[in-house]
Design a protein around this motif. Structure first.
Motif, PDB file in Angstrom:
ATOM      1  N   TYR A  95       7.584   1.088   9.654  1.00  0.00           N
ATOM      2  CA  TYR A  95       7.907   2.251  10.306  1.00  0.00           C
ATOM      3  C   TYR A  95       8.851   2.869   9.509  1.00  0.00           C
ATOM      4  N   LEU A  96       8.681   4.318   9.358  1.00  0.00           N
ATOM      5  CA  LEU A  96       9.784   4.973   8.894  1.00  0.00           C
ATOM      6  C   LEU A  96      10.513   6.285   9.814  1.00  0.00           C
ATOM      7  N   SER A  97      11.604   6.411   9.856  1.00  0.00           N
ATOM      8  CA  SER A  97      12.206   7.336  10.904  1.00  0.00           C
ATOM      9  C   SER A  97      13.393   8.028   9.945  1.00  0.00           C
ATOM     10  N   GLY A  98      13.939   9.112  10.495  1.00  0.00           N
ATOM     11  CA  GLY A  98      15.235   9.815   9.975  1.00  0.00           C
ATOM     12  C   GLY A  98      14.488  10.991   9.166  1.00  0.00           C
ATOM     13  N   GLY A  99      15.624  11.876   8.847  1.00  0.00           N
ATOM     14  CA  GLY A  99      15.374  13.316   8.289  1.00  0.00           C
ATOM     15  C   GLY A  99      14.690  13.023   7.009  1.00  0.00           C
ATOM     16  N   LEU A 100      14.995  11.895   6.286  1.00  0.00           N
ATOM     17  CA  LEU A 100      14.442  11.704   4.838  1.00  0.00           C
ATOM     18  C   LEU A 100      12.925  11.289   4.822  1.00  0.00           C
ATOM     19  N   ALA A 101      12.427  10.822   6.046  1.00  0.00           N
ATOM     20  CA  ALA A 101      11.115  10.054   6.075  1.00  0.00           C
ATOM     21  C   ALA A 101       9.825  11.030   5.269  1.00  0.00           C
ATOM     22  N   ASN A 102      10.064  12.111   5.736  1.00  0.00           N
ATOM     23  CA  ASN A 102       8.814  13.020   5.135  1.00  0.00           C
ATOM     24  C   ASN A 102       9.247  13.685   4.017  1.00  0.00           C
ATOM     25  N   CYS A 103      10.183  13.367   3.157  1.00  0.00           N
ATOM     26  CA  CYS A 103      10.458  13.677   2.058  1.00  0.00           C
ATOM     27  C   CYS A 103       9.323  13.639   0.960  1.00  0.00           C
ATOM     28  N   PHE A 104       8.886  14.427   0.008  1.00  0.00           N
ATOM     29  CA  PHE A 104       7.915  14.628  -0.701  1.00  0.00           C
ATOM     30  C   PHE A 104       7.966  13.241  -1.480  1.00  0.00           C
ATOM     31  N   GLY A 105       6.865  12.515  -1.771  1.00  0.00           N
ATOM     32  CA  GLY A 105       6.576  11.516  -2.521  1.00  0.00           C
ATOM     33  C   GLY A 105       6.899   9.885  -1.690  1.00  0.00           C
ATOM     34  N   LEU A 106       7.927   9.864  -0.684  1.00  0.00           N
ATOM     35  CA  LEU A 106       8.251   8.739  -0.212  1.00  0.00           C
ATOM     36  C   LEU A 106       7.271   7.948   0.324  1.00  0.00           C
ATOM     37  N   GLN A 107       6.307   8.395   1.094  1.00  0.00           N
ATOM     38  CA  GLN A 107       5.150   7.731   1.745  1.00  0.00           C
ATOM     39  C   GLN A 107       3.989   7.253   0.926  1.00  0.00           C
ATOM     40  N   PRO A 108       3.724   7.962   0.045  1.00  0.00           N
ATOM     41  CA  PRO A 108       2.549   7.451  -0.851  1.00  0.00           C
ATOM     42  C   PRO A 108       3.182   6.670  -1.843  1.00  0.00           C
ATOM     43  N   TYR A 109       4.700   6.630  -2.301  1.00  0.00           N
ATOM     44  CA  TYR A 109       5.010   5.637  -3.220  1.00  0.00           C
ATOM     45  C   TYR A 109       5.254   4.148  -2.474  1.00  0.00           C
ATOM     46  N   LEU A 110       5.611   4.131  -1.295  1.00  0.00           N
ATOM     47  CA  LEU A 110       5.541   2.988  -0.239  1.00  0.00           C
ATOM     48  C   LEU A 110       4.185   2.553  -0.211  1.00  0.00           C
ATOM     49  N   LYS A 111       3.328   3.316   0.210  1.00  0.00           N
ATOM     50  CA  LYS A 111       1.906   2.920   0.447  1.00  0.00           C
ATOM     51  C   LYS A 111       1.569   2.234  -0.830  1.00  0.00           C
ATOM     52  N   TYR A 112       1.624   2.935  -2.036  1.00  0.00           N
ATOM     53  CA  TYR A 112       1.092   2.330  -3.312  1.00  0.00           C
ATOM     54  C   TYR A 112       1.737   1.056  -3.776  1.00  0.00           C
ATOM     55  N   GLU A 113       3.036   1.079  -3.675  1.00  0.00           N
ATOM     56  CA  GLU A 113       3.880  -0.186  -4.076  1.00  0.00           C
ATOM     57  C   GLU A 113       3.548  -1.480  -3.249  1.00  0.00           C
ATOM     58  N   LEU A 114       3.362  -1.217  -1.767  1.00  0.00           N
ATOM     59  CA  LEU A 114       3.228  -2.236  -0.911  1.00  0.00           C
ATOM     60  C   LEU A 114       2.058  -2.664  -0.273  1.00  0.00           C
ATOM     61  N   LYS A 115       1.160  -1.635  -0.642  1.00  0.00           N
ATOM     62  CA  LYS A 115      -0.310  -1.853  -0.074  1.00  0.00           C
ATOM     63  C   LYS A 115      -0.330  -1.974   1.076  1.00  0.00           C
ATOM     64  N   CYS A 116       0.113  -1.329   2.170  1.00  0.00           N
ATOM     65  CA  CYS A 116       0.149  -1.594   3.639  1.00  0.00           C
ATOM     66  C   CYS A 116       0.414  -0.172   4.324  1.00  0.00           C
ATOM     67  N   PRO A 117       0.217  -0.087   5.560  1.00  0.00           N
ATOM     68  CA  PRO A 117       0.078   1.231   6.194  1.00  0.00           C
ATOM     69  C   PRO A 117       1.583   1.817   6.327  1.00  0.00           C
ATOM     70  N   ILE A 118       1.828   2.694   6.338  1.00  0.00           N
ATOM     71  CA  ILE A 118       3.195   3.600   6.415  1.00  0.00           C
ATOM     72  C   ILE A 118       3.079   4.459   7.704  1.00  0.00           C
ATOM     73  N   ILE A 119       3.909   3.998   8.680  1.00  0.00           N
ATOM     74  CA  ILE A 119       3.853   4.781  10.315  1.00  0.00           C
ATOM     75  C   ILE A 119       4.930   5.598  10.107  1.00  0.00           C
ATOM     76  N   CYS A 120       4.722   6.944  10.512  1.00  0.00           N
ATOM     77  CA  CYS A 120       5.659   7.784  10.699  1.00  0.00           C
ATOM     78  C   CYS A 120       5.206   9.085  11.324  1.00  0.00           C
ATOM     79  N   THR A 121       5.995   9.485  12.319  1.00  0.00           N
ATOM     80  CA  THR A 121       5.866  10.805  13.074  1.00  0.00           C
ATOM     81  C   THR A 121       5.938  11.927  12.388  1.00  0.00           C
ATOM     82  N   ASN A 122       5.272  13.117  13.079  1.00  0.00           N
ATOM     83  CA  ASN A 122       5.753  14.321  12.397  1.00  0.00           C
ATOM     84  C   ASN A 122       7.088  14.829  12.338  1.00  0.00           C
ATOM     85  N   THR A 123       7.644  14.187  13.080  1.00  0.00           N
ATOM     86  CA  THR A 123       9.142  14.771  13.295  1.00  0.00           C
ATOM     87  C   THR A 123      10.057  13.435  13.368  1.00  0.00           C
TER      88      THR A 123
END
Length: 306
Positions: free
Chosen positions: A263-291
């Motif tokens: 689960y990601l929260s905080g102002g940097l959570a939607n920064c470009f690259g972070l979610q795909p990187y985490l998903k690729y490296e850990l092979k798991c769902p990344i949960i993040c709201t739109n805000t």
């Protein structure tokens, strides 16, 4: 019914305050401008002094890594519109990075000076209570990585890789490319513009004003791809620490964490690259709201309503 509750999420760059009685959320920058130790202005009005040539005017950011570094009273007076009605006693719920008697005492002292009737504290970990909950909270001055199991904190790690470090790297990159020095405020805006353009798969031209070697302001221009390494380096550190923290768990727990997702929260959570990187490296769902920048505040509001 006799208490008027305010919920405070005070970050290193921005403060959010929710007034329950008005059902109103306000947010403003955590910055104060001083001249000869006297407050000149606060919040967005204080940012103009970042570019002020008068050396007698200084700006301060009083929060860093979840701690109060200097006087926050001007910001609290600005954000808390406390009306002194006998039947409405002002109370505050404050989110802290972690349990710290020293930090709690600082807040209590300010609250007492403001006439606050009651002060309660809650931590980010307290708000992340689920059966197995691995979370990453990405703030401006720190990233918090933690794990809760059955409502109890298993571990928590604060790392100094977040928005501020990206901004510092952008300042240095712009200086190297243009021979001009830009402010941290401009670096933050370039960071956000860079992320937005890359999310659209565009290499946009980004501009702001910087100070050259002659102490004159001039327009500087960089591309999104010029700044991408600044973002990528911090994101890689966050991913590295996340993998390291997960590796300390038992194999059974690792499987459950990766099955449930992160689960990601905080102002940097939607920064470009972070979610795909985490998903690729850990092979798991990344949960993040739109805000995700509002997640902590929303969870605090839910806790107040329980």
């Amino acid at each position: 019914m006799f208490n008027r509750w305010y919920i405070i999420d005070a970050g290193a760059y921005q403060i959010r305050i929710f007034d329950e009685s008005k059902d109103e959320l306000i947010q403003f920058q955590s910055i104060i401008a001083y001249k000869n130790n006297e407050v000149v202005s606060v919040a967005s009005q204080a940012t103009e002094y970042v570019y002020h040539r008068n050396n007698s005017i200084k700006v301060k950011y009083p929060f860093c890594e979840g701690k109060i570094l200097s006087d926050i009273m001007p910001l609290l007076k600005y954000g808390l519109n406390i009306e002194k009605h006998i039947w409405k006693r002002p109370c505050v719920l404050i989110c802290l990075l972690n349990r710290s008697q020293q930090e709690e005492q600082k807040w209590i002292s300010y609250a007492k000076e403001l006439g606050i009737y009651r002060v309660e504290f809650i931590t980010i970990a307290d708000l992340m209570k689920e059966h197995i909950h691995f979370y990453i909270h990405l703030g401006h001055s720190y990233t918090l990585i933690g794990l809760n199991i059955d409502g109890k904190q298993s571990f928590q790690k604060v790392i100094p890789f977040a928005g501020y470090q990206i901004d510092e790297a952008i300042v240095q990159t712009v200086l190297k490319k243009t021979k001009c020095f830009i402010s941290m405020e401009d670096a933050r805006m370039l960071k956000e513009a860079c992320s937005k353009s890359l999310l659209k798969n565009k290499n946009a031209k980004l501009s702001c004003f910087g100070m050259n070697k002659y102490n004159q302001y001039e327009k500087v221009q960089v591309s999104s791809m010029d700044l991408w390494p600044c973002i990528e380096a911090v994101e890689k550190q966050i991913i590295l620490w996340t993998k390291q923290m997960i590796s300390t768990c038992s194999l059974e727990l690792q499987e459950k964490i990766l099955e449930n997702g992160i689960y990601l929260s905080g102002g940097l959570a939607n920064c470009f690259g972070l979610q795909p990187y985490l998903k690729y490296e850990l092979k798991c769902p990344i949960i993040c709201t739109n805000t995700p920048q509002y997640d902590i505040m929303n969870k605090m509001k839910e806790r107040r309503n329980d």
